[in-house]
Design a protein around this motif. Structure first.
Motif, PDB file in Angstrom:
ATOM      1  N   ASP A  85      -7.812  -3.265   2.915  1.00 17.84           N
ATOM      2  CA  ASP A  85      -8.089  -1.666   2.037  1.00 17.84           C
ATOM      3  C   ASP A  85      -7.351  -2.067   0.745  1.00 17.84           C
ATOM      4  O   ASP A  85      -7.375  -1.435  -0.057  1.00 17.84           O
ATOM      5  N   HIS A  86      -6.770  -3.186   0.129  1.00 17.42           N
ATOM      6  CA  HIS A  86      -6.091  -3.657  -1.292  1.00 17.42           C
ATOM      7  C   HIS A  86      -7.247  -3.888  -2.000  1.00 17.42           C
ATOM      8  O   HIS A  86      -6.647  -4.077  -3.940  1.00 17.42           O
ATOM      9  N   ASN A 141      -2.721  -2.608   6.384  1.00 19.51           N
ATOM     10  CA  ASN A 141      -3.848  -2.810   6.029  1.00 19.51           C
ATOM     11  C   ASN A 141      -3.431  -4.646   5.688  1.00 19.51           C
ATOM     12  O   ASN A 141      -2.450  -5.170   5.230  1.00 19.51           O
ATOM     13  N   GLY A 183      -4.875   3.799  -5.185  1.00 23.09           N
ATOM     14  CA  GLY A 183      -5.710   3.087  -4.309  1.00 23.09           C
ATOM     15  C   GLY A 183      -7.172   2.276  -5.415  1.00 23.09           C
ATOM     16  O   GLY A 183      -7.065   3.141  -6.030  1.00 23.09           O
ATOM     17  N   ASP A 206       0.495  -0.940  -0.147  1.00 19.25           N
ATOM     18  CA  ASP A 206      -0.406   0.127   0.454  1.00 19.25           C
ATOM     19  C   ASP A 206       0.768   1.558  -0.028  1.00 19.25           C
ATOM     20  O   ASP A 206       0.817   2.173   0.878  1.00 19.25           O
ATOM     21  N   ASN A 246      -5.405   5.562   1.977  1.00 20.71           N
ATOM     22  CA  ASN A 246      -5.397   4.530   2.401  1.00 20.71           C
ATOM     23  C   ASN A 246      -5.790   4.456   3.616  1.00 20.71           C
ATOM     24  O   ASN A 246      -5.067   5.078   4.518  1.00 20.71           O
TER      25      ASN A 246
END
Length: 469
Positions: free
Chosen positions: A125-126, A95, A243, A10, A16
């Motif tokens: 988050d990914h 994350n 992102g 990230d 983020n």
């Protein structure tokens, strides 16, 4: 009390989740990246590119008046060293990973953090949706893409996260200066001799170019390797330099048409393959379909080498492999063609191809790459049927009709006329002399007869199906 923000894949300070939460909830914050040499792949464009991106993030953070600390070595030992150095460290933000090496590392480190009274704040988050978020009515994970996608597309998508940066909270003192020098040497020694443009600003510019110049033609144009119609965002998504929420929001905001829907569906495939890997943690080494666990691969080492070098005698395969070796990237249609050729025409184990891609791709993503290879080899979930085998010559005629892509990456065929560019071995000796390409000397004969290879592959796959499991 001091908190830590642990960057992984990230590598950005925008959109983020963990970083946003770390700034919001911390009094004092250490920004950190941990380098584990045990993960290195030697002579790997993949890792050379990734660590180049880490160094770029470090530079961006410094330009913001902050500092990125570097830990180097075994993960647990690195964090033990950090705890000894920063005794009031009490919380960590990251994350999390749901699959592969990352999940194993996270599970082990959670135990360490608990033992050391360090509060863990971890986030998904990914991906747009977590691996276990989308289930069928029986509460099971999907095995087929279409019903997965039908549910996936109906769900609300998360919006980009605002990160309120407060550089005053960040520890600027270099805690492990020798580790920073090790990272710089690592990148220097890797010698990434390709046009590689890291960072969030480059990613945002690429997204802008894609939307303004390519999105409207994406549905059809994405299949033609000599047309620059793909998004080229894969490199930035795998590092997390942009992102996934940012990408979704930007493309979703455009006028809805078939090309836009096709691209958004590709993001659905990205989530799907992530879910598949989480559900099948051994899929890098084992076929998902049990009936194809006993395929009698030929695994001819000489033929494998010719495949890696782009010297198979099939121009589209050779051009694709040379694109990979030259740029660290390959067009997606070509990834399917070369994977089918390796597994079905040459009967070489898909795992060898997957590992070669892992070494060479600057956009290597384990979920996508393993998923793609198991798809091509017919061993994965929702894979191409084993009897559907790409004919490399007809694929070439369809997707590189005039041979422009072939001529770019196989320059020895530059003077070959269009009628022979997809199968130059069909030229007569006189025609070969006329264009200055002697087949067998300047360019190889095909290393396998496709018609024979197709029948052989079907037979071998059917034999594997007949073995009692």
């Amino acid at each position: 009390m001091t908190s830590v923000m642990w960057f992984r894949r990230d590598l950005r300070i925008e959109d983020n989740i963990a970083l946003s939460q770390a700034f919001e909830k911390s009094e004092k914050l250490i920004l950190l990246f941990q380098v584990n040499p045990e993960q290195f792949l030697n002579n790997s464009m993949n890792h050379a590119a990734f660590f180049t991106s880490v160094l770029h993030l470090k530079k961006v953070i410094e330009e913001e008046g902050m500092h990125l600390q570097i830990l180097f070595g075994d993960v647990k030992e690195s964090f033990e060293q950090l705890k000894e150095t920063v005794s009031d460290w009490s919380a960590i933000y990251f994350n999390q990973d749901e699959k592969g090496y990352g999940k194993k590392r996270d599970d082990e480190m959670r135990a360490f953090f608990k033992d050391n009274q360090i509060q863990v704040h971890s986030y998904l988050d990914h991906y747009l949706h977590g691996a276990y978020e989308i289930q069928n009515n029986a509460g099971d994970l999907y095995k087929v893409f279409t019903p997965y996608y039908n549910k996936w597309i109906e769900l609300d998508k998360p919006t980009p996260i605002k990160v309120e940066i407060d550089s005053q909270k960040v520890v600027k003192e270099k805690l492990f200066e020798e580790n920073e020098q090790k990272l710089e040497k690592l990148v220097e020694d890797a010698q990434l001799n390709i046009d590689y443009n890291p960072g969030t600003e480059a990613a945002k510019e690429q997204l802008k170019i894609f939307i303004e110049e390519r999105l409207d033609d994406y549905k059809i144009g994405r299949d033609f390797p000599n047309q620059d119609k793909t998004s080229r965002l894969s490199q930035h998504l795998r590092t997390g330099e942009i992102g996934i929420r940012t990408v979704w929001a930007a493309v979703k905001a455009e006028t809805s048409n078939e090309s836009q829907q096709t691209f958004l569906k590709e993001l659905g495939w990205r989530d799907f393959y992530h879910m598949v890997y989480a559900a099948n943690p051994e899929q890098k080494d084992k076929p998902i379909k049990e009936q194809f666990a006993h395929i009698q691969w030929d695994n001819d080492e000489e033929q494998f080498e010719k495949w890696t070098q782009g010297k198979t005698g099939y121009p589209i395969v050779d051009a694709a492999m040379r694109q990979l070796n030259t740029l660290g990237w390959m067009h997606n249609r070509l990834r399917m063609i070369v994977a089918s050729f390796l597994t079905k025409d040459l009967l070489i184990d898909w795992r060898k191809g997957e590992q070669y891609f892992q070494q060479m791709l600057t956009d290597y993503d384990p979920s996508n790459n393993i998923g793609g290879w198991q798809w091509a080899a017919s061993t994965g979930t929702d894979a191409v049927p084993y009897f559907r085998i790409f004919n490399p010559t007809t694929q070439s005629e369809k997707y590189d009709k005039s041979g422009d892509f072939i001529r770019e990456f196989v320059p020895e065929l530059k003077a070959v006329k269009n009628k022979y560019i997809h199968a130059p071995e069909k030229m007569s000796q006189e025609e070969q002399k006329e264009v200055g390409v002697i087949i067998g000397e300047d360019y190889p004969h095909p290393i396998v007869n496709h018609s024979y290879a197709r029948k052989r592959a079907i037979s071998v796959y059917e034999e594997s199906k007949d073995i009692k499991h």
